[in-house]
Each structure stands twice: as structure tokens, then as C-alpha cells.
Design a protein around this motif. Structure first.
Motif, PDB file in Angstrom:
ATOM      1  N   SER A 120      45.020  21.004  41.154  1.00  0.00           N
ATOM      2  CA  SER A 120      44.264  22.059  41.819  1.00  0.00           C
ATOM      3  C   SER A 120      45.257  23.105  42.309  1.00  0.00           C
ATOM      4  CB  SER A 120      43.412  21.492  42.958  1.00  0.00           C
ATOM      5  OG  SER A 120      42.517  22.487  43.446  1.00  0.00           O
ATOM      6  N   VAL A 121      44.860  23.891  43.289  1.00  0.00           N
ATOM      7  CA  VAL A 121      45.731  24.957  43.789  1.00  0.00           C
ATOM      8  C   VAL A 121      45.857  24.871  45.302  1.00  0.00           C
ATOM      9  CG1 VAL A 121      45.199  26.526  41.890  1.00  0.00           C
ATOM     10  CG2 VAL A 121      43.815  26.622  43.977  1.00  0.00           C
ATOM     11  N   LEU A 122      46.991  25.333  45.792  1.00  0.00           N
ATOM     12  CA  LEU A 122      47.177  25.624  47.206  1.00  0.00           C
ATOM     13  C   LEU A 122      47.814  27.006  47.224  1.00  0.00           C
ATOM     14  CD1 LEU A 122      48.432  23.295  50.025  1.00  0.00           C
ATOM     15  CD2 LEU A 122      49.100  25.702  49.921  1.00  0.00           C
ATOM     16  N   THR A 123      47.016  28.002  47.562  1.00  0.00           N
ATOM     17  CA  THR A 123      47.396  29.391  47.348  1.00  0.00           C
ATOM     18  C   THR A 123      47.058  30.260  48.542  1.00  0.00           C
ATOM     19  OG1 THR A 123      46.943  31.345  45.963  1.00  0.00           O
ATOM     20  CG2 THR A 123      45.174  29.741  46.174  1.00  0.00           C
ATOM     21  N   GLY A 124      47.837  31.329  48.710  1.00  0.00           N
ATOM     22  CA  GLY A 124      47.519  32.297  49.744  1.00  0.00           C
ATOM     23  C   GLY A 124      46.365  33.204  49.379  1.00  0.00           C
ATOM     24  N   ASN A 125      45.944  33.179  48.123  1.00  0.00           N
ATOM     25  CA  ASN A 125      44.812  33.991  47.686  1.00  0.00           C
ATOM     26  C   ASN A 125      43.494  33.487  48.268  1.00  0.00           C
ATOM     27  OD1 ASN A 125      45.628  35.923  45.265  1.00  0.00           O
ATOM     28  ND2 ASN A 125      46.775  34.023  45.016  1.00  0.00           N
ATOM     29  N   MET A 126      42.627  34.401  48.688  1.00  0.00           N
ATOM     30  CA  MET A 126      41.244  34.013  48.955  1.00  0.00           C
ATOM     31  C   MET A 126      40.679  33.343  47.716  1.00  0.00           C
ATOM     32  SD  MET A 126      39.685  37.409  50.825  1.00  0.00           S
ATOM     33  CE  MET A 126      40.534  38.619  49.800  1.00  0.00           C
ATOM     34  N   ARG A 127      39.731  32.436  47.903  1.00  0.00           N
ATOM     35  CA  ARG A 127      39.223  31.712  46.750  1.00  0.00           C
ATOM     36  C   ARG A 127      38.672  32.651  45.676  1.00  0.00           C
ATOM     37  NH1 ARG A 127      35.881  26.102  45.939  1.00  0.00           N
ATOM     38  NH2 ARG A 127      35.573  26.393  43.707  1.00  0.00           N
ATOM     39  N   ILE A 128      37.937  33.665  46.077  1.00  0.00           N
ATOM     40  CA  ILE A 128      37.335  34.567  45.094  1.00  0.00           C
ATOM     41  C   ILE A 128      38.419  35.257  44.260  1.00  0.00           C
ATOM     42  CG2 ILE A 128      37.214  36.533  46.689  1.00  0.00           C
ATOM     43  CD1 ILE A 128      34.560  37.281  45.375  1.00  0.00           C
ATOM     44  N   LEU A 129      39.566  35.544  44.883  1.00  0.00           N
ATOM     45  CA  LEU A 129      40.653  36.190  44.157  1.00  0.00           C
ATOM     46  C   LEU A 129      41.435  35.179  43.320  1.00  0.00           C
ATOM     47  CD1 LEU A 129      42.000  38.797  46.715  1.00  0.00           C
ATOM     48  CD2 LEU A 129      40.149  38.982  45.049  1.00  0.00           C
TER      49      LEU A 129
END
Length: 249
Positions: A120-129
């Protein structure tokens, strides 16, 4: 498995950073922030917060403060909503100016074939982005996005790992321990997030942080990039536990 690599079954939750780890967006996100700021405030964005390793919530909040605007809930929500709209409107530009980083499709595919591995991901992006970027570059196929953590879950990145663990448990019906979790990213904040939860971290020097800085920052493994599929698999599946072993044929 492709390339002749074979790994024994092991349990891993691999959480990928997105920007400068999986892909380079060509600066389109910064353009979206600038246009969104002008749209919601009626004046140009003269300064922008440093984006390195930060969540969208924190970037937006700090950018508002740099312009003497109180990032209260209303202002912050209006701003980040506009950012999402502006980036979505630039999807074609993102595809034209951005690119997938070397080795990424091969690594995601190879890991998807290892029994017991979940990505999966762990990201600073908002989910929609995050969903937009991964979709634009065709990288979502092997990533369980319902098990990740995003830049609209919390302002501070170190708070995202508990969010990912909670979602992963709900999504997969099992708990993942710190020893079973690996964060892959390109910044010191990725390292700090992993260390805060005692998870392992593989750092890649594909962003603005040098390999030496990542090493001294405490990464368990530092790679120049993700181009060597075997090296990446060894890093995320092997190392400390001895659960996974592999051979090249």
C-alpha cells in the motif's frame, strides 16, 4: 516470478511513498498549489512551504501562514479542496511532464507475486491526489489503497503509520507488527515515521536527499534507486528476520 527470482513466503506490509520514490510529478503539484491559492485568496502565492516529506495538510497550513492567513479549519479545508481540484484539472499535464521512476513497475509486479506480501502507500499526498497520480502513471494495480495512509489523515507525517496499520487490519483482517512493516521513501521524514513506530525503512536517493544523509538519518537500507529489482526485494523481504531468501536462476 519474472527474472528468475524466487522468494519464500514471508509476511510483509510494504508502505510506499509516492513522490520521488515511485514517480516524479514534474512540478505540477506546485503549479496546482499556486493556482489554488490565487483562486481562494484573490492574490498570488508569493511563497510556498517546503514540500519535502510533508503532508498536504501541513504544506497548505504553512503556506497560508507564510501569507499571514490563519489556517483555521475553514481556510485550510477551502485551500486543500482547491488544490485537489487544480491538480485533477492538470491530469494531462501531469502525464506529460511527469514520469515513473526507473524500475518501479517491475518492483511492484515482482512483490505482488510473493506470497504474504501486501503493498500500500504511506504518502504526504491527500488520498484523492495519491489516487490521481498513481492512476495517471498506471501504478495502482498492485497497491491496496484502502490499506494506506494519506496526507489528509494528519498534519504530521509521523502520525500516519498508526493510520496505515489500522486500515490494513480492517482491510486484511489481521494485524501487522512493526517487524513485518517496511516503509520505502526518499526523505528523512519517511525514516522518522518508520522509526517512530519501530518499523523498518528502505530509503532511496531519488529525491533531494543524498544517500549519505539518508544513511546518517537512520535508514536500515539505502538504495540509489529502484532500478535493481533483486536489490529492492532483498532489502524489503530479507535483512533482519531471515524469513525470506532468494535465488537468481
Amino acid at each position: 516470478m519474472g527474472g528468475g527470482m524466487q522468494f519464500d513466503e514471508c509476511t510483509r506490509l510494504i508502505l510506499w511513498d509516492i513522490d520521488h520514490t515511485l514517480l516524479d510529478g514534474g512540478g505540477v503539484s506546485r503549479d496546482a498549489y499556486s493556482s489554488a491559492f490565487a483562486r481562494v485568496t484573490g492574490r498570488p502565492m508569493s511563497r510556498m512551504a517546503d514540500m519535502t516529506g510533508k503532508t498536504d495538510l501541513l504544506i497548505a497550513s504553512e503556506t497560508l501562514r507564510l501569507h499571514d492567513i490563519d489556517p483555521d479549519q475553514g481556510n485550510l479545508t477551502t485551500f486543500i479542496t482547491a488544490v485537489a481540484e487544480e491538480l485533477k484539472a492538470r491530469a494531462d499535464l501531469l502525464a506529460a511532464r511527469g514520469h515513473v521512476l526507473p524500475g518501479v513497475p517491475e518492483v511492484l509486479d515482482a512483490l505482488s507475486q510473493v506470497p504474504g506480501v501486501r503493498q500500500s502507500v504511506l504518502t504526504g499526498n491527500m488520498r484523492i491526489l495519491a489516487e490521481l497520480k498513481l492512476s495517471v502513471f498506471g501504478l495502482a494495480e498492485h497497491l491496496d489503497l484502502d490499506a494506506g495512509a494519506y496526507g489528509d489523515d494528519a498534519q504530521e507525517r509521523v502520525a500516519l503509520l498508526p493510520c496505515a496499520w489500522k486500515r490494513a487490519q480492517l482491510h486484511y483482517g489481521r494485524h501487522f507488527s512493526a517487524a513485518e512493516t517496511v516503509i520505502v521513501g526518499d526523505t528523512l521524514m519517511d525514516i522518522a515515521t518508520a522509526k517512530a513506530g519501530d518499523a523498518r525503512v528502505v530509503a532511496v536517493a531519488t529525491g533531494s536527499v543524498s544517500a549519505d544523509e539518508l544513511h546518517h538519518g537512520g535508514a536500515d537500507t539505502v538504495l540509489p534507486d529502484l532500478a535493481d529489482t533483486r536489490a529492492v526485494l532483498d532489502a524489503v523481504l530479507g535483512a533482519n528476520t531471515g524469513e525470506a531468501s532468494g535465488t537468481l536462476t
